[in-house]
Design a protein around this motif. Structure first.
Motif, PDB file in Angstrom:
ATOM      1  N   PHE A 105      -4.859   0.822   6.126  1.00 52.30           N
ATOM      2  CA  PHE A 105      -4.643   0.283   7.470  1.00 52.30           C
ATOM      3  C   PHE A 105      -5.500   1.023   8.496  1.00 52.30           C
ATOM      4  O   PHE A 105      -6.175   0.416   9.332  1.00 52.30           O
ATOM      5  CB  PHE A 105      -3.155   0.400   7.811  1.00 52.30           C
ATOM      6  N   GLU A 106      -5.496   2.377   8.431  1.00 53.72           N
ATOM      7  CA  GLU A 106      -6.268   3.170   9.402  1.00 53.72           C
ATOM      8  C   GLU A 106      -7.769   2.913   9.278  1.00 53.72           C
ATOM      9  O   GLU A 106      -8.495   2.903  10.271  1.00 53.72           O
ATOM     10  CB  GLU A 106      -5.981   4.667   9.199  1.00 53.72           C
ATOM     11  N   LEU A 130      -6.096  -7.683   6.699  1.00 65.04           N
ATOM     12  CA  LEU A 130      -5.747  -7.215   5.351  1.00 65.04           C
ATOM     13  C   LEU A 130      -4.912  -8.265   4.623  1.00 65.04           C
ATOM     14  O   LEU A 130      -5.058  -8.476   3.413  1.00 65.04           O
ATOM     15  CB  LEU A 130      -4.988  -5.889   5.447  1.00 65.04           C
ATOM     16  N   ASP A 131      -4.080  -8.931   5.381  1.00 65.53           N
ATOM     17  CA  ASP A 131      -3.279 -10.011   4.816  1.00 65.53           C
ATOM     18  C   ASP A 131      -4.210 -11.100   4.286  1.00 65.53           C
ATOM     19  O   ASP A 131      -4.033 -11.625   3.184  1.00 65.53           O
ATOM     20  CB  ASP A 131      -2.361 -10.548   5.921  1.00 65.53           C
ATOM     21  N   ARG A 132      -5.226 -11.402   5.078  1.00 63.09           N
ATOM     22  CA  ARG A 132      -6.197 -12.418   4.701  1.00 63.09           C
ATOM     23  C   ARG A 132      -6.878 -12.076   3.376  1.00 63.09           C
ATOM     24  O   ARG A 132      -7.221 -12.948   2.574  1.00 63.09           O
ATOM     25  CB  ARG A 132      -7.240 -12.527   5.822  1.00 63.09           C
ATOM     26  N   MET A 133      -7.091 -10.751   3.126  1.00 64.65           N
ATOM     27  CA  MET A 133      -7.765 -10.323   1.902  1.00 64.65           C
ATOM     28  C   MET A 133      -6.747 -10.109   0.768  1.00 64.65           C
ATOM     29  O   MET A 133      -7.106  -9.589  -0.290  1.00 64.65           O
ATOM     30  CB  MET A 133      -8.517  -9.006   2.129  1.00 64.65           C
ATOM     31  N   GLY A 134      -5.508 -10.453   1.048  1.00 64.49           N
ATOM     32  CA  GLY A 134      -4.484 -10.304   0.017  1.00 64.49           C
ATOM     33  C   GLY A 134      -4.099  -8.857  -0.236  1.00 64.49           C
ATOM     34  O   GLY A 134      -3.809  -8.458  -1.359  1.00 64.49           O
ATOM     35  N   LEU A 135      -4.133  -8.060   0.819  1.00 64.67           N
ATOM     36  CA  LEU A 135      -3.854  -6.621   0.651  1.00 64.67           C
ATOM     37  C   LEU A 135      -2.664  -6.163   1.492  1.00 64.67           C
ATOM     38  O   LEU A 135      -2.531  -4.976   1.780  1.00 64.67           O
ATOM     39  CB  LEU A 135      -5.086  -5.805   1.049  1.00 64.67           C
ATOM     40  N   SER A 136      -1.808  -7.099   1.875  1.00 64.70           N
ATOM     41  CA  SER A 136      -0.720  -6.707   2.778  1.00 64.70           C
ATOM     42  C   SER A 136       0.244  -5.719   2.124  1.00 64.70           C
ATOM     43  O   SER A 136       0.987  -5.026   2.806  1.00 64.70           O
ATOM     44  CB  SER A 136       0.036  -7.941   3.266  1.00 64.70           C
ATOM     45  N   HIS A 137       0.186  -5.596   0.809  1.00 72.20           N
ATOM     46  CA  HIS A 137       1.070  -4.653   0.125  1.00 72.20           C
ATOM     47  C   HIS A 137       0.403  -3.290  -0.046  1.00 72.20           C
ATOM     48  O   HIS A 137       0.941  -2.410  -0.695  1.00 72.20           O
ATOM     49  CB  HIS A 137       1.446  -5.203  -1.243  1.00 72.20           C
ATOM     50  N   ARG A 138      -0.790  -3.110   0.531  1.00 73.11           N
ATOM     51  CA  ARG A 138      -1.522  -1.859   0.339  1.00 73.11           C
ATOM     52  C   ARG A 138      -1.773  -1.106   1.649  1.00 73.11           C
ATOM     53  O   ARG A 138      -2.554  -0.164   1.668  1.00 73.11           O
ATOM     54  CB  ARG A 138      -2.896  -2.157  -0.301  1.00 73.11           C
ATOM     55  N   LEU A 139      -1.113  -1.489   2.717  1.00 73.14           N
ATOM     56  CA  LEU A 139      -1.436  -0.948   4.045  1.00 73.14           C
ATOM     57  C   LEU A 139      -1.411   0.576   4.091  1.00 73.14           C
ATOM     58  O   LEU A 139      -2.291   1.206   4.652  1.00 73.14           O
ATOM     59  CB  LEU A 139      -0.451  -1.484   5.094  1.00 73.14           C
TER      60      LEU A 139
END
Lengths: 253, 434
Positions: A105-106, A130-139
């Motif tokens: 996220f940072e 990040l959600d768009r890249m499918g990474l919302s679980h990796r913030l």
């Protein structure tokens, strides 16, 4: 097809020389329209890194004209070029260049801090990107805990979170295996379909062929390759023998 | 389900000619713009440091040592100076003496005479806390501890005989070993009592006063009421048999009261000195030698300055080493962080912003080291003072100065690495760094 005013990238007769006698770019001309998808292929030493640096405003041409998003970059001061770069360009690198000691996220938020995105919007934009890249679980993860594909998608999220005009991708799949590369390529395609101008520099013909505008760099000359077709089953035949032979060496960026 | 990119501007392939200008103008009116300012610089610097805690601690530690040494040495110096000064002020700064002036030979000059009631006159002056006269008797007679005189005994050393008024004792900061000093009753009634100086008491074999021993001057006996063992002035008193001035005048023929000692308030010396002559003899105020303590503030500065300069140099050397350490570690850090620097340049950081971040990082290290160093130094001074039983002197301004110095050292030592970081070509930095 492309109107003069709709060009995002317009290189006119650009040359770049390095003392004492290296001529990296020789009279390069290139036009990419808004929403276009261009690829630049070429072997090591052909000048494609130099071209990318010029396109990314990381380097200035010795001769010639470069208009980015309607701004003539020739007379700009270093500061003005830097600000234009931060505002109009997003970068993706082969080595990802994520800060190891910042969370996912940072890292994405950092991508917006120099380009003037309002402070209170940064967090929401980073999350959305990040959600768009499918990474919302990796913030909250650190880059070292992610796979290569995930890292490149973080880098993509960082590059587009600030809404640049152009995404410059330097060997975006160079450090990834084939399956992961395919995922990243698909993302690039989707972003392009949503209106983002994309320029990819690569030595991988498969990546290059995903673009609608294809260029080949050869000893400082840029040639359009749009009307050649690519057979994914036989990558060796896409170009003439000399170029194919050089690519077979598998050189990097 | 995937959402469209988090884009504030939606790009349309079918944008009309002039779309670029349209976007630009729309941006300038509808979009706020938050530039990368001081707040961001500090934020990035803090995050940059926090990411490398080990390095931060080591670098700051050197500054801690430097500032700590500086604060401690200055603290010790101030505490020590205060200690010296406290003793100094307790006596020197509070004592004055008045004597008849020496004959100068100048026409019209008459040496003054200290009057019998000089002590009473003196205490009427503002700032005089005590006053007393003292005089030595020239040939008072044989002093013995008993009435029997043995002519065959070998001659022994004789104690002095002196006359004093009650006010003398506080004025010269005397200390009673046993018994009491002369009081106003003795003086008013010319009592035949005596106080012995410690050495005179030994000479006479008087060891205690509770059994009312007597000494004889000539054939007259005097009851010993006390023994004194310490005085800051008129050291002769310790070798003397001291009788009240009035007693000496009536029974021993004391011609004049001798010299006048006064205890004064801190800083009152110069004013008292001006008034004293008139107070003693309005007809001849020039007839006295008056020695009064200098103003307190002047004395304090002289003392502090003398002690501090050497310590200060030592601390500064330690601090310089701290600065060099920051510079070296920070320069190494720049080389190690080329990739990060390249990336920051790529995403829009100017040379100045890169430089500012590195300077800020060094400044924060300096500040952090200084704050801890000031605390450590202060603690050292306090602990040392407690052990020595001194009063620790810690100037609060010292803490502020330490913090400022730390930031200053940090900024100075960060300039070279910052310059190197800012000078890196972004393209090269991206290539070489990872």
């Amino acid at each position: 097809m492309t109107d003069q005013n709709d060009l995002v990238i317009r290189l006119t007769d650009v040359s770049k020389s390095f003392p004492p006698d290296v001529l990296a770019l020789r009279g390069v001309g290139m036009e990419v329209g808004r929403g276009g998808f261009a690829s630049i292929m070429g072997p090591s030493g052909s000048g494609k890194s130099t071209l990318l640096n010029v396109l990314g405003l990381l380097d200035t041409p010795t001769v010639g004209r470069y208009e980015l998003a309607g701004v003539d970059t020739l007379g700009l001061s270093d500061k003005a070029r830097t600000q234009l770069r931060g505002r109009e360009l997003g970068f993706v690198f082969q080595a990802f260049h994520l800060l190891a000691r910042r969370t996912v996220f940072e890292n994405v938020v950092l991508g917006m801090s120099y380009s003037g995105v309002p402070r209170d919007e940064r967090a929401a934009r980073a999350t959305a990107s990040l959600d768009r890249m499918g990474l919302s679980h990796r913030l909250g993860f650190y880059p070292r805990t992610l796979s290569g594909g995930e890292r490149q998608r973080v880098a993509l999220a960082r590059a587009v979170a600030g809404s640049p005009s152009v995404l410059l991708a330097d060997e975006p799949t160079g450090n990834l295996d084939k399956a992961t590369s395919q995922g990243v390529l698909e993302l690039l395609g989707e972003l392009n379909a949503e209106g983002l101008t994309v320029v990819v520099v690569t030595h991988d013909p498969e990546v290059a062929s995903a673009a609608e505008q294809r260029f080949v760099m050869d000893d400082g000359h840029l040639r359009s390759w749009t009307d050649m077709s690519f057979d994914s089953a036989r990558p060796g035949v896409i170009a003439d023998g000399v170029l194919a032979g050089q690519w077979a060496c598998g050189e990097g960026a | 389900m995937r959402r469209p990119p988090a884009s504030g501007r939606h790009r349309d392939r079918q944008r009309k000619p002039g779309g670029v200008e349209a976007v630009e103008s729309a941006e300038s009116t509808s979009r706020r713009h938050d530039p990368f300012g001081l707040r961001d610089v500090l934020m990035e610097a803090v995050l940059g440091l926090a990411g490398r805690p080990g390095r931060l601690i080591l670098t700051a530690l050197v500054v801690v040592l430097g500032i700590g040494a500086l604060v401690a040495t200055v603290g010790f110096a101030q505490t020590g100076a205060r200690q010296v000064q406290a003793r100094f002020e307790a006596v020197t700064a509070r004592h004055g003496v008045v004597k008849p002036a020496q004959e100068t030979g100048m026409p019209g000059f008459v040496p003054g005479v200290v009057p019998w009631d000089a002590a009473e006159r003196a205490v009427r002056l503002n700032g005089v806390t005590s006053a007393g006269t003292v005089a030595k008797l020239d040939s008072p007679g044989l002093v013995t501890a008993g009435p029997v005189i043995d002519p065959t005994a070998p001659p022994t050393r004789q104690p002095l005989v002196m006359a004093a008024t009650p006010g003398l004792f506080p004025a010269i900061s005397g200390h009673i070993q046993e018994g009491a000093w002369l009081d106003n009753f003795h003086e008013q009634h010319a009592e035949r009592v005596a106080v012995l100086g410690a050495r005179a008491a030994q000479l006479l074999g008087v060891l205690r006063v509770d059994n009312q021993p007597a000494v004889f001057i000539g054939t007259t006996s005097y009851t010993v009421i006390g023994i004194i063992d310490r005085v800051e002035y008129v050291a002769d008193l310790l070798d003397a048999v001291i009788v009240p001035q009035s007693t000496a005048r009536t029974t021993l023929g004391l011609p004049l009261p001798g010299e006048l000692h006064v205890g004064v308030d801190l800083g009152a010396g110069p004013i008292i000195a001006e008034q004293f002559g008139l107070q003693l003899n309005p007809n001849n105020p020039q007839g006295y030698d008056i020695v009064m303590p200098p103003p307190a503030s002047q004395m304090r500065q002289d003392l502090a300055a003398d002690v501090n300069s050497l310590f200060l140099i030592l601390g500064l050397v330690a601090l310089a080493i701290g600065g060099v350490t920051i510079a070296v570690v920070s320069s190494m850090s720049v080389m190690e962080r080329r990739g990060e620097i390249g990336l920051r340049r790529a995403i829009g950081a100017t040379c100045g912003q890169i430089a500012a971040q590195f300077v800020a990082e060094s400044a924060i290290v300096g500040l952090l080291g200084a704050l801890i160093g000031a605390a450590v130094g202060g603690l050292a001074v306090t602990v040392w003072s407690i052990i020595r039983g001194w009063t620790p002197v810690l100037d609060l301004r010292l803490a502020a100065a330490a913090a400022l110095t730390g930031v200053g050292v940090g900024v100075l030592s960060g300039l070279i690495p910052a310059h190197r970081a800012a000078r890196l070509e972004p393209a090269t930095a991206l290539q070489e760094g990872t």
